[in-house]
Design a protein around this motif. Sequence first.
Motif, short mmCIF file in Angstrom:
data_model
loop_
_atom_site.label_atom_id
_atom_site.label_comp_id
_atom_site.label_asym_id
_atom_site.label_seq_id
_atom_site.Cartn_x
_atom_site.Cartn_y
_atom_site.Cartn_z
N THR A 1 -9.22 -27.00 -0.13
CA THR A 1 -9.85 -27.54 0.85
C THR A 1 -9.12 -27.83 2.24
O THR A 1 -7.99 -28.64 2.17
CB THR A 1 -11.02 -28.73 0.79
OG1 THR A 1 -11.76 -28.33 -0.27
CG2 THR A 1 -11.72 -29.04 2.07
N ILE A 2 -9.26 -26.97 3.53
CA ILE A 2 -8.42 -27.30 4.69
C ILE A 2 -9.42 -27.60 5.61
O ILE A 2 -10.18 -26.90 6.17
CB ILE A 2 -7.69 -26.11 4.89
CG1 ILE A 2 -6.95 -25.67 3.69
CG2 ILE A 2 -6.79 -26.12 5.99
CD1 ILE A 2 -6.30 -24.31 3.57
N ASN B 1 -11.40 -19.66 -3.98
CA ASN B 1 -12.10 -20.77 -3.75
C ASN B 1 -11.41 -21.74 -2.75
O ASN B 1 -10.84 -22.69 -2.92
CB ASN B 1 -12.23 -21.70 -4.78
CG ASN B 1 -13.04 -20.97 -6.16
OD1 ASN B 1 -13.82 -20.22 -5.90
ND2 ASN B 1 -12.59 -21.37 -7.46
N ILE B 2 -11.20 -20.98 -1.54
CA ILE B 2 -11.06 -21.57 -0.32
C ILE B 2 -11.94 -22.10 0.83
O ILE B 2 -12.68 -21.12 1.03
CB ILE B 2 -9.56 -20.78 0.45
CG1 ILE B 2 -8.80 -20.20 -0.81
CG2 ILE B 2 -9.02 -21.35 1.51
CD1 ILE B 2 -7.82 -21.34 -1.28
N SER C 1 -8.31 -12.04 -1.42
CA SER C 1 -8.72 -13.38 -1.89
C SER C 1 -10.06 -13.20 -2.17
O SER C 1 -10.95 -12.35 -1.35
CB SER C 1 -8.10 -14.30 -0.69
OG SER C 1 -6.86 -14.65 -0.85
N HIS C 2 -10.64 -14.18 -2.76
CA HIS C 2 -12.02 -14.34 -3.04
C HIS C 2 -12.66 -15.73 -2.86
O HIS C 2 -12.04 -16.65 -3.12
CB HIS C 2 -12.33 -13.52 -4.29
CG HIS C 2 -11.59 -12.42 -4.45
ND1 HIS C 2 -11.98 -11.28 -4.09
CD2 HIS C 2 -10.35 -12.38 -5.30
CE1 HIS C 2 -11.26 -10.32 -4.22
NE2 HIS C 2 -10.10 -10.71 -5.17
N HIS C 3 -13.92 -15.64 -2.62
CA HIS C 3 -14.48 -16.97 -2.37
C HIS C 3 -14.20 -17.77 -1.40
O HIS C 3 -13.47 -18.98 -1.61
CB HIS C 3 -14.58 -17.74 -3.67
CG HIS C 3 -14.89 -16.90 -5.08
ND1 HIS C 3 -16.38 -16.14 -5.12
CD2 HIS C 3 -14.23 -16.78 -6.10
CE1 HIS C 3 -16.19 -15.57 -6.18
NE2 HIS C 3 -14.92 -15.67 -6.61
N SER D 1 -13.45 -10.90 -1.25
CA SER D 1 -14.99 -10.76 -1.38
C SER D 1 -15.34 -12.23 -1.25
O SER D 1 -14.81 -13.06 -1.39
CB SER D 1 -14.97 -10.00 -2.80
OG SER D 1 -14.81 -10.88 -3.70
N ASP D 2 -16.81 -12.31 -1.33
CA ASP D 2 -17.55 -13.55 -0.99
C ASP D 2 -17.09 -14.27 0.12
O ASP D 2 -16.30 -15.33 -0.05
CB ASP D 2 -17.57 -14.35 -2.45
CG ASP D 2 -18.17 -15.56 -2.22
OD1 ASP D 2 -19.32 -15.48 -1.43
OD2 ASP D 2 -17.98 -16.49 -3.13
N ILE D 3 -17.15 -13.79 1.24
CA ILE D 3 -16.49 -14.30 2.66
C ILE D 3 -17.89 -15.03 3.31
O ILE D 3 -18.75 -14.19 3.56
CB ILE D 3 -15.81 -13.30 3.51
CG1 ILE D 3 -14.78 -12.70 2.50
CG2 ILE D 3 -15.43 -13.90 4.46
CD1 ILE D 3 -14.14 -11.32 3.23
#
Length: 279
Positions: free
Chosen positions: A42-43, A59-60, A78-80, A98-100
């Motif tokens: 988490t940023i 997961n970002i 990267s994903h999620h 994916s999952d953006i």
Amino acid sequence: MQTIDQQKLTGERALFKSKNLLIKNSTFAEGESPLKESEDITIHNSFFKWKYPLWYCQNISLKRTTLQEMARSGIWYSHHISMNDSVIEAPKTFRRASDIRLNHVDMPNAEETLWNCKDIELLHVTARGDYFGMNSENIRVDDLTLTGNYVFDGAKNIEIRNSRLLSKDAFWNCENVTVYDSLITGEYLGWNSKNITFINCTIESNQGMCYMENVVIEDGSIINTDLAFEYSTINVTTTTMIDSVKNPISGIIKANGIGEIILDDEGIAASNIIYELND
């Protein structure tokens, strides 16, 4: 969850393979790939100033964060990924990801962004740059303002609402696109695509919607548009006059009028098209 607060992080792979981190009020300065191969990050309120910040990540979540101009090619493989209330100044962001989910994101230099990605949601996004969204799929958009040519080339399974696209050659080589309540302006709209529907849209295009299969326009405004629908199959209902139509293959056009109908291909039967005037 470990917290990193108000830090300046430098050097290549500064936080390589990190897990379960909260990063806030921090700056990633010189040094490539600072978070490569990381997950569950988490940023908040942070800055990326160098190349390749988020490659091969999972997961970002980013909020009120900026990818500056040199953070180019920033999020690949990267994903999620979710990004809210943020700015991406760098080009070539998102590649084979994916999952953006982007919400209230500004991309002033979005050249070659969102290539070969899938499962994308864009809400309240502004972007400027050519070749946006190329070869991506499963895209849902609401309130996108995009200025740039060749948008969504080769993409498929797209739903767009309440948007403004200022783009030459938009939606080329696409499949399964539905656009609602939007403005599309630019030359050569939609060539070589199939199953494209515009509902309650305003369209302005020189030589637009040619070489297409199954073009549907419902309650549209087609303005300053000429040489339209060449070699296309169509079902068009517009509340305006169309300047000119050329060699459509088959279908129906219902409009306030057509300035010129050009039929100069002997292989196309004029009877294949039904022309109707609005009451």
